[in-house]
Design an enzyme around this catalytic site. Structure first.
Site, short mmCIF file in Angstrom:
data_model
loop_
_atom_site.label_atom_id
_atom_site.label_comp_id
_atom_site.label_asym_id
_atom_site.label_seq_id
_atom_site.Cartn_x
_atom_site.Cartn_y
_atom_site.Cartn_z
N ARG A 217 54.47 58.89 46.38
CA ARG A 217 55.32 57.71 45.88
C ARG A 217 54.45 56.43 45.50
NH1 ARG A 217 60.78 59.04 47.89
NH2 ARG A 217 60.80 61.36 47.51
N GLU A 219 55.11 53.45 45.38
CA GLU A 219 56.05 52.23 45.78
C GLU A 219 55.02 51.24 45.76
OE1 GLU A 219 59.35 54.57 47.31
OE2 GLU A 219 57.65 54.63 48.06
N ARG A 225 57.23 51.06 56.92
CA ARG A 225 57.74 52.33 56.95
C ARG A 225 57.43 53.06 55.43
NH1 ARG A 225 61.64 48.86 55.08
NH2 ARG A 225 62.98 49.78 53.44
N HIS A 226 56.52 52.65 54.48
CA HIS A 226 56.19 53.32 53.53
C HIS A 226 54.69 53.62 53.39
CE1 HIS A 226 60.11 51.62 51.97
NE2 HIS A 226 60.24 52.67 51.24
N GLU A 362 65.73 55.00 58.07
CA GLU A 362 65.98 56.33 57.51
C GLU A 362 64.79 57.53 57.62
OE1 GLU A 362 66.28 56.27 53.10
OE2 GLU A 362 65.69 58.38 53.11
N SER A 365 66.98 62.40 53.86
CA SER A 365 67.88 62.37 52.91
C SER A 365 68.35 64.14 52.46
CB SER A 365 67.46 61.77 51.61
OG SER A 365 67.41 60.48 51.39
N ARG A 413 57.18 59.09 59.88
CA ARG A 413 58.46 58.04 60.24
C ARG A 413 59.02 58.53 61.86
NH1 ARG A 413 62.14 56.00 55.27
NH2 ARG A 413 60.37 55.15 54.02
P1 AMO Z 1 63.79 60.62 49.78
O1 AMO Z 1 63.25 60.04 48.41
O2 AMO Z 1 65.17 60.10 50.63
O3 AMO Z 1 64.67 62.07 49.36
O4 AMO Z 1 62.88 61.15 50.84
C1 AMO Z 1 63.01 62.05 51.75
C2 AMO Z 1 62.48 61.11 53.13
O5 AMO Z 1 60.93 61.26 52.85
C3 AMO Z 1 60.67 59.99 53.58
N1 AMO Z 1 59.76 59.16 52.77
C4 AMO Z 1 58.87 58.28 52.95
N2 AMO Z 1 57.97 58.36 53.89
C5 AMO Z 1 57.00 57.62 53.97
N3 AMO Z 1 56.76 56.67 52.81
C6 AMO Z 1 57.20 56.65 51.74
N4 AMO Z 1 57.06 56.18 50.74
C7 AMO Z 1 58.55 57.55 51.93
N5 AMO Z 1 59.39 57.81 50.75
C8 AMO Z 1 60.39 58.53 51.42
C9 AMO Z 1 61.89 59.33 54.18
C10 AMO Z 1 62.92 60.00 53.32
O6 AMO Z 1 64.18 59.96 54.28
N6 AMO Z 1 64.51 64.98 47.32
C11 AMO Z 1 65.04 64.10 48.05
C12 AMO Z 1 65.42 64.94 49.69
C13 AMO Z 1 66.44 65.89 49.26
O7 AMO Z 1 67.51 65.61 49.07
O8 AMO Z 1 66.27 67.18 50.06
C14 AMO Z 1 64.04 63.03 48.62
O9 AMO Z 1 63.05 63.18 48.44
O10 AMO Z 1 61.86 59.71 55.71
#
Ligand code: AMO
Length: 439
Positions: A217, A219, A225-226, A362, A365, A413
């Site tokens: 990602r 970001e 948390r990222h 979170e 998802s 997380r």
């Molecule tokens: P989403 O984008 O919410 O959903 O990501 C799912 C989970 O991944 C974790 N997460 C992260 N952890 C650490 N660093 C990050 N940058 C980061 N971004 C996300 C979180 C988050 O809840 N395809 C959908 C899932 C689905 O519907 O099956 C998805 O990727 O814990």
């Protein structure tokens, strides 16, 4: 002589054995030299007396973190029960031979033996290859390993097939702007933002699939948390009647995973002063209800019909107080803030989706997906996506797929929250953030 592991020593009193490991600490008491030796199974005290001249002279040169081999006699330690705080505390080794296997070339930047290791995050991560040797830090990754192992065990037990999907893709899976674009020979490619499309392809074949894999990602911000590369615990299941079934499955998964960590990692959890209670039924509430609670109880009004990081923290606080749960499912997110593949609710403003929150953040998802080809094409267009860019993904639906849903769970997380770590980066072995590509 074969090497013995430290954990076996209490059963070997009176025997001469060979150990190999790291010097945690060397202490000199008068004429005696004491060394705490550690290997993958534990730590033990060794004593070297001047009479064993060769070993004694070798021991005098030994510093912390030297990697050594010793031969010696296992003896019951004088002082008995007061030493029994650790499994090998009741015995010690009287060293007869000591050999340095490898010695560090330079001084250590930090004190590995420090029980607390309260370092600045940057220092901790810059020196990761050595800070990981610390007992308390190592414990994070023992717990992490238990967690992913438990996840895989549970999924397999529920007849999910483990799959591994490509991470170099020709289109961005989750849309938005947070994808890494890479050069792939003479074309552009993207690093996978999730295994979303491929796990759906898997569900069309195996009914139930799961994946433990890297997610990228882009970001561009710093938060606690990222990270820019994390490990997703994904699952997808077919022949569901509603997205409630997906939540039921994820709830059972969390009950098992958390239970296994509690059962199998007591020593590691104790280093963090953490006691885990079993995960009970996880409360479920609509996102709109959560927003009302935030407004009424905390005077927090959200601009959009979404919840921000502070809102997630507060709603978890409220749920803990009112339902005594560290977890909560928020459901029915609005269509415009969920990906195009989300199944709309009977009221099409909302979707059959959820987030799972744990101790303020979170962690997952998920939801039911659109499985009808024409509905999916229409949804893509509504989200301003060009169906032609997703031709291979659309094949899954052209050829037919059962109703299905799943989740994406962020592994780091979970461990961060269980142990109360300040940053998610502490739960990543070698984290990647906006500035960090090393070590
Ligand atoms: P989403 O984008 O919410 O959903 O990501 C799912 C989970 O991944 C974790 N997460 C992260 N952890 C650490 N660093 C990050 N940058 C980061 N971004 C996300 C979180 C988050 O809840 N395809 C959908 C899932 C689905 O519907 O099956 C998805 O990727 O814990």
């Amino acid at each position: 002589m074969e090497r013995t592991l430290i954990e076996k020593t209490p059963g070997l009193v009176g025997q001469i054995i060979k150990l190999r490991g790291w010097v945690s600490i060397r202490r000199d008491h008068g004429k005696l030299i004491f060394i705490d030796l550690r290997d993958r199974t534990g730590k033990i005290q060794m004593v070297i007396i001047p009479d064993k001249e060769e070993a004694y002279n070798a021991a005098k040169e030994v510093r912390n973190e030297y990697i050594i081999e010793v031969e010696g006699l296992v003896k019951a330690r004088p002082g008995g029960a007061k030493n029994e705080k650790t499994p090998t505390g009741g015995v010690e080794i009287e060293v007869e031979k000591l050999l340095v296997i490898t010695k560090p070339e330079v001084e250590f930047p930090v004190n590995i033996a420090d029980e607390e290791m309260n370092l600045q995050l940057e220092t901790l991560l810059d020196n990761r290859t050595v800070t990981l040797r610390n007992e308390k830090i190592k414990a994070i990754f023992k717990i992490y390993a238990e967690m992913v192992g438990a996840y895989a065990r549970f999924m397999k037990g529920e007849s999910f097939v483990e799959i591994k999907t490509p991470k170099i893709l020709n289109s961005a899976t989750e849309g938005g702007a947070n994808f890494f674009k890479i050069k792939y020979f003479d074309q552009d490619a993207y690093l996978a933002q999730s295994p979303q499309f491929y796990k759906q392809a898997g569900a069309a074949v195996f009914e139930r699939v799961f994946e433990i894999g890297s997610v990228f990602r882009a970001e561009p911000h710093y938060t606690t948390r990222h990270v820019n590369e994390y490990i997703g615990l994904d699952a997808e299941m077919a022949f569901i009647d509603s997205f409630e079934e997906v939540m039921d499955e994820l709830e059972k998964t969390m009950q098992y995973v958390i239970g296994e960590i509690a059962k199998n990692c007591p020593a590691e959890l104790a280093l963090y002063g953490v006691e885990i209670s079993p995960v009970e039924k996880i409360p479920r509430m609509k996102l709109t209800e959560a927003l009302e609670i935030l407004d009424k109880e905390y005077g927090k009004k959200m601009e959009d019909v979404d919840i921000d990081a502070e809102g997630e923290r507060l709603i978890c606080e409220w749920v803990k107080k009112n339902h005594n749960s560290d977890f909560v499912f928020l459901t029915h997110y609005p269509t415009n803030i969920r990906p195009f593949y989300s199944m709309p609710s009977p009221d099409p403003q909302y979707t059959e989706t959820f987030d799972l929150l744990f101790m303020g953040v979170e962690i997952a998802s998920g939801g039911q997906r659109i499985h009808d080809y024409n509905q999916l094409v229409a949804s893509m267009k509504k989200h301003h996506l060009n169906p032609e860019d997703f031709a291979h993904y659309l094949d899954i639906f052209k050829y037919g797929i059962p109703p299905h849903g799943g989740w994406g769970l962020g592994s780091e997380r979970i461990v961060q929250k269980i142990l109360g770590l300040g940053s998610i980066k502490e739960a990543v072995l070698f984290p990647r953030d906006v500035k960090r590509l090393t070590p």
